[in-house]
Design a protein around this motif. Sequence first.
Motif, PDB file in Angstrom:
ATOM      1  N   ARG A  40       0.815  -1.272   0.032  1.00  0.00           N
ATOM      2  CA  ARG A  40       0.265  -0.092   0.149  1.00  0.00           C
ATOM      3  C   ARG A  40       0.874   1.193  -0.178  1.00  0.00           C
ATOM      4  NH1 ARG A  40      -2.581  -0.895   4.314  1.00  0.00           N
ATOM      5  NH2 ARG A  40      -3.897  -2.370   3.374  1.00  0.00           N
ATOM      6  N   PHE A  41       2.014   1.273   0.770  1.00  0.00           N
ATOM      7  CA  PHE A  41       2.788   2.441   0.877  1.00  0.00           C
ATOM      8  C   PHE A  41       4.083   2.334  -0.213  1.00  0.00           C
ATOM      9  CE2 PHE A  41       1.445   2.094   5.310  1.00  0.00           C
ATOM     10  CZ  PHE A  41       0.747   3.388   5.349  1.00  0.00           C
ATOM     11  N   LYS A  42       4.077   1.116  -0.919  1.00  0.00           N
ATOM     12  CA  LYS A  42       4.952   1.046  -1.990  1.00  0.00           C
ATOM     13  C   LYS A  42       6.363   1.199  -1.666  1.00  0.00           C
ATOM     14  CE  LYS A  42       1.872   3.363  -5.661  1.00  0.00           C
ATOM     15  NZ  LYS A  42       1.618   4.524  -6.507  1.00  0.00           N
ATOM     16  N   VAL A  43       6.688   0.477  -0.760  1.00  0.00           N
ATOM     17  CA  VAL A  43       7.857   0.468   0.187  1.00  0.00           C
ATOM     18  C   VAL A  43       8.886  -0.731  -0.182  1.00  0.00           C
ATOM     19  CG1 VAL A  43       8.943   0.034   2.466  1.00  0.00           C
ATOM     20  CG2 VAL A  43       7.009   1.324   2.404  1.00  0.00           C
ATOM     21  N   PRO A  44      10.175  -0.270  -0.801  1.00  0.00           N
ATOM     22  CA  PRO A  44      10.773  -1.181  -1.210  1.00  0.00           C
ATOM     23  C   PRO A  44      11.426  -2.044  -0.079  1.00  0.00           C
ATOM     24  CG  PRO A  44      11.863   0.779  -1.535  1.00  0.00           C
ATOM     25  CD  PRO A  44      10.491   0.963  -1.197  1.00  0.00           C
ATOM     26  N   LEU A  45      10.743  -3.044   0.145  1.00  0.00           N
ATOM     27  CA  LEU A  45      11.007  -3.882   1.553  1.00  0.00           C
ATOM     28  C   LEU A  45      12.251  -4.421   1.805  1.00  0.00           C
ATOM     29  CD1 LEU A  45       9.139  -3.980   4.009  1.00  0.00           C
ATOM     30  CD2 LEU A  45       8.407  -6.452   2.808  1.00  0.00           C
ATOM     31  N   VAL A  46      12.987  -4.895   0.805  1.00  0.00           N
ATOM     32  CA  VAL A  46      14.152  -5.571   0.874  1.00  0.00           C
ATOM     33  C   VAL A  46      15.254  -4.607   1.263  1.00  0.00           C
ATOM     34  CG1 VAL A  46      15.969  -7.034  -0.113  1.00  0.00           C
ATOM     35  CG2 VAL A  46      13.575  -7.650  -0.177  1.00  0.00           C
ATOM     36  N   GLU A  47      15.084  -3.404   0.524  1.00  0.00           N
ATOM     37  CA  GLU A  47      16.112  -2.295   0.871  1.00  0.00           C
ATOM     38  C   GLU A  47      16.056  -1.845   2.130  1.00  0.00           C
ATOM     39  OE1 GLU A  47      16.965   1.941  -1.111  1.00  0.00           O
ATOM     40  OE2 GLU A  47      15.564   0.524  -2.392  1.00  0.00           O
ATOM     41  N   ARG A  48      14.804  -1.430   2.576  1.00  0.00           N
ATOM     42  CA  ARG A  48      14.537  -0.840   3.735  1.00  0.00           C
ATOM     43  C   ARG A  48      14.874  -1.829   4.936  1.00  0.00           C
ATOM     44  NH1 ARG A  48      10.391   2.790   3.779  1.00  0.00           N
ATOM     45  NH2 ARG A  48      10.811   4.167   1.925  1.00  0.00           N
ATOM     46  N   LEU A  49      14.828  -3.039   4.885  1.00  0.00           N
ATOM     47  CA  LEU A  49      15.131  -4.110   6.042  1.00  0.00           C
ATOM     48  C   LEU A  49      16.537  -4.339   6.070  1.00  0.00           C
ATOM     49  CD1 LEU A  49      12.479  -6.831   5.119  1.00  0.00           C
ATOM     50  CD2 LEU A  49      12.431  -5.404   7.286  1.00  0.00           C
ATOM     51  N   THR A  50      17.154  -4.068   4.842  1.00  0.00           N
ATOM     52  CA  THR A  50      18.735  -4.102   4.577  1.00  0.00           C
ATOM     53  C   THR A  50      19.211  -2.990   5.510  1.00  0.00           C
ATOM     54  OG1 THR A  50      18.567  -5.278   2.566  1.00  0.00           O
ATOM     55  CG2 THR A  50      20.669  -4.292   3.529  1.00  0.00           C
ATOM     56  N   PHE A 136      12.181 -12.727  14.276  1.00  0.00           N
ATOM     57  CA  PHE A 136      11.777 -11.332  14.231  1.00  0.00           C
ATOM     58  C   PHE A 136      10.297 -11.503  13.937  1.00  0.00           C
ATOM     59  CE2 PHE A 136      16.064 -10.706  14.458  1.00  0.00           C
ATOM     60  CZ  PHE A 136      16.510  -9.411  14.635  1.00  0.00           C
ATOM     61  N   VAL A 137       9.382 -10.614  14.348  1.00  0.00           N
ATOM     62  CA  VAL A 137       7.974 -10.561  14.008  1.00  0.00           C
ATOM     63  C   VAL A 137       7.682  -9.234  13.421  1.00  0.00           C
ATOM     64  CG1 VAL A 137       5.771 -10.903  14.410  1.00  0.00           C
ATOM     65  CG2 VAL A 137       7.243 -12.217  15.507  1.00  0.00           C
ATOM     66  N   ALA A 138       6.998  -8.855  12.110  1.00  0.00           N
ATOM     67  CA  ALA A 138       6.961  -7.992  11.372  1.00  0.00           C
ATOM     68  C   ALA A 138       5.246  -7.861  11.429  1.00  0.00           C
ATOM     69  CB  ALA A 138       7.415  -7.737  10.130  1.00  0.00           C
ATOM     70  N   THR A 139       4.698  -7.140  12.076  1.00  0.00           N
ATOM     71  CA  THR A 139       2.884  -7.335  11.794  1.00  0.00           C
ATOM     72  C   THR A 139       2.482  -5.917  12.151  1.00  0.00           C
ATOM     73  OG1 THR A 139       1.181  -8.197  13.043  1.00  0.00           O
ATOM     74  CG2 THR A 139       3.009  -7.639  14.530  1.00  0.00           C
ATOM     75  N   GLN A 140       1.270  -5.664  11.537  1.00  0.00           N
ATOM     76  CA  GLN A 140       0.317  -4.420  11.747  1.00  0.00           C
ATOM     77  C   GLN A 140      -0.680  -4.770  12.986  1.00  0.00           C
ATOM     78  OE1 GLN A 140       2.851  -2.610  10.260  1.00  0.00           O
ATOM     79  NE2 GLN A 140       1.151  -1.097   9.677  1.00  0.00           N
ATOM     80  N   ASP A 141      -0.777  -5.991  13.035  1.00  0.00           N
ATOM     81  CA  ASP A 141      -1.832  -6.403  14.192  1.00  0.00           C
ATOM     82  C   ASP A 141      -1.532  -5.955  15.550  1.00  0.00           C
ATOM     83  OD1 ASP A 141      -3.646  -7.686  15.545  1.00  0.00           O
ATOM     84  OD2 ASP A 141      -4.093  -9.032  14.021  1.00  0.00           O
ATOM     85  N   GLU A 142      -2.123  -5.126  16.087  1.00  0.00           N
ATOM     86  CA  GLU A 142      -1.992  -4.507  17.563  1.00  0.00           C
ATOM     87  C   GLU A 142      -2.054  -5.588  18.481  1.00  0.00           C
ATOM     88  OE1 GLU A 142      -4.030  -1.127  18.178  1.00  0.00           O
ATOM     89  OE2 GLU A 142      -2.803   0.448  16.508  1.00  0.00           O
ATOM     90  N   LYS A 143      -3.248  -6.160  18.384  1.00  0.00           N
ATOM     91  CA  LYS A 143      -3.630  -7.364  19.326  1.00  0.00           C
ATOM     92  C   LYS A 143      -2.386  -8.362  19.440  1.00  0.00           C
ATOM     93  CE  LYS A 143      -8.505  -7.049  19.269  1.00  0.00           C
ATOM     94  NZ  LYS A 143      -9.877  -7.565  19.082  1.00  0.00           N
ATOM     95  N   MET A 158       8.486  -5.604  14.385  1.00  0.00           N
ATOM     96  CA  MET A 158       8.811  -4.313  13.502  1.00  0.00           C
ATOM     97  C   MET A 158       7.482  -4.195  13.218  1.00  0.00           C
ATOM     98  SD  MET A 158      11.783  -5.388  11.033  1.00  0.00           S
ATOM     99  CE  MET A 158      13.333  -5.816  11.454  1.00  0.00           C
ATOM    100  N   ARG A 159       7.108  -2.829  12.475  1.00  0.00           N
ATOM    101  CA  ARG A 159       5.949  -2.707  12.050  1.00  0.00           C
ATOM    102  C   ARG A 159       5.980  -1.163  11.109  1.00  0.00           C
ATOM    103  NH1 ARG A 159       4.553   2.284  14.997  1.00  0.00           N
ATOM    104  NH2 ARG A 159       5.608   2.755  16.705  1.00  0.00           N
ATOM    105  N   MET A 160       5.009  -0.979  10.264  1.00  0.00           N
ATOM    106  CA  MET A 160       5.067   0.037   9.457  1.00  0.00           C
ATOM    107  C   MET A 160       4.100   1.285   9.838  1.00  0.00           C
ATOM    108  SD  MET A 160       6.487   0.065   6.274  1.00  0.00           S
ATOM    109  CE  MET A 160       6.257  -1.505   5.596  1.00  0.00           C
ATOM    110  N   ALA A 161       4.794   2.232   9.834  1.00  0.00           N
ATOM    111  CA  ALA A 161       4.177   3.328  10.563  1.00  0.00           C
ATOM    112  C   ALA A 161       3.567   4.124   9.233  1.00  0.00           C
ATOM    113  CB  ALA A 161       5.165   4.418  11.160  1.00  0.00           C
ATOM    114  N   ARG A 162       3.075   5.261   9.620  1.00  0.00           N
ATOM    115  CA  ARG A 162       2.238   6.124   8.536  1.00  0.00           C
ATOM    116  C   ARG A 162       3.495   6.418   7.533  1.00  0.00           C
ATOM    117  NH1 ARG A 162      -2.359   9.688  11.152  1.00  0.00           N
ATOM    118  NH2 ARG A 162      -3.718   8.246  11.849  1.00  0.00           N
TER     119      ARG A 162
END
Length: 257
Positions: A40-50, A136-143, A158-162
């Motif tokens: 949704r945010f068009k994030v280059p995920l592999v690059e950001r995680l690196t 590591f756990v990357a999730t947007q689920d707050e619960k 990890m999580r994805m902010a606005r």
Amino acid sequence: MRHGRAKAARKTLKFYSINCNIKAPYKLILDGNFLAASVRFKVPLVERLTKLLQGNEFQIYTTRSALEELNTLPGEAFQKARQFGLDECIILEKKDILNCSREEEDMKGSSVDQKAFDPKEDIVKLVQGGNDQGYFVATQDEKLSDKIRERLAYVPQMRMARGGVLIFESPSANSRRHAMREERGKQNTGGGTMTKEEKHLIDKLREERIRSKREQQQQADNGTGERKKRKAKGPNPLSCKKKKSFSNAKSNSTARR
């Protein structure tokens, strides 16, 4: 990545490396919500995680149940997220998640039904019991995030902010408490190499030292229980300084003129 976030990430990675031996190559579990947010945010995920992991090697995982969940959701973003999971992630099947011998026995001779699994529970099962695999756990689920943070120790999150900003959360209070307890245990047992007899001997020597200091203090107090007051050895030389007479001060002033 901003300097502040990079510094905090290095500090967090160091905490997990020291306290629970989580080191590169890192293992990251991405749930369906996180994958959808990155699309949704068009994030280059592999690059950001690196960048977030300070250039260290890592592998990204997802669960089969998370992909099935994405497949049931309408919308192009969810389908792209599912395709990213199929193409870029190592898929954890049901047999990989079953880490309980009782569950394994129950599944013997029966067909594997992926739909019977909840993606949230799958992730919890993978990281429970001290997170021995170092996921590591990357999730947007707050619960899910709150459950891991409050009940489980040593699980980096990890999580994805606005705006698509990737956030690496600092160690939870639960993880810090576990680390402090383990550190105190190491101090009490000499790093785990001290026997019970050696610990008993050290405690005995410590008690004798404390008892000896108390006896010395009692002797210094003359056995009265009151601290002996120090008497002044002589007058303060500053208080005995002679005052200048008025006549001398007047003659000095006239001489200056």
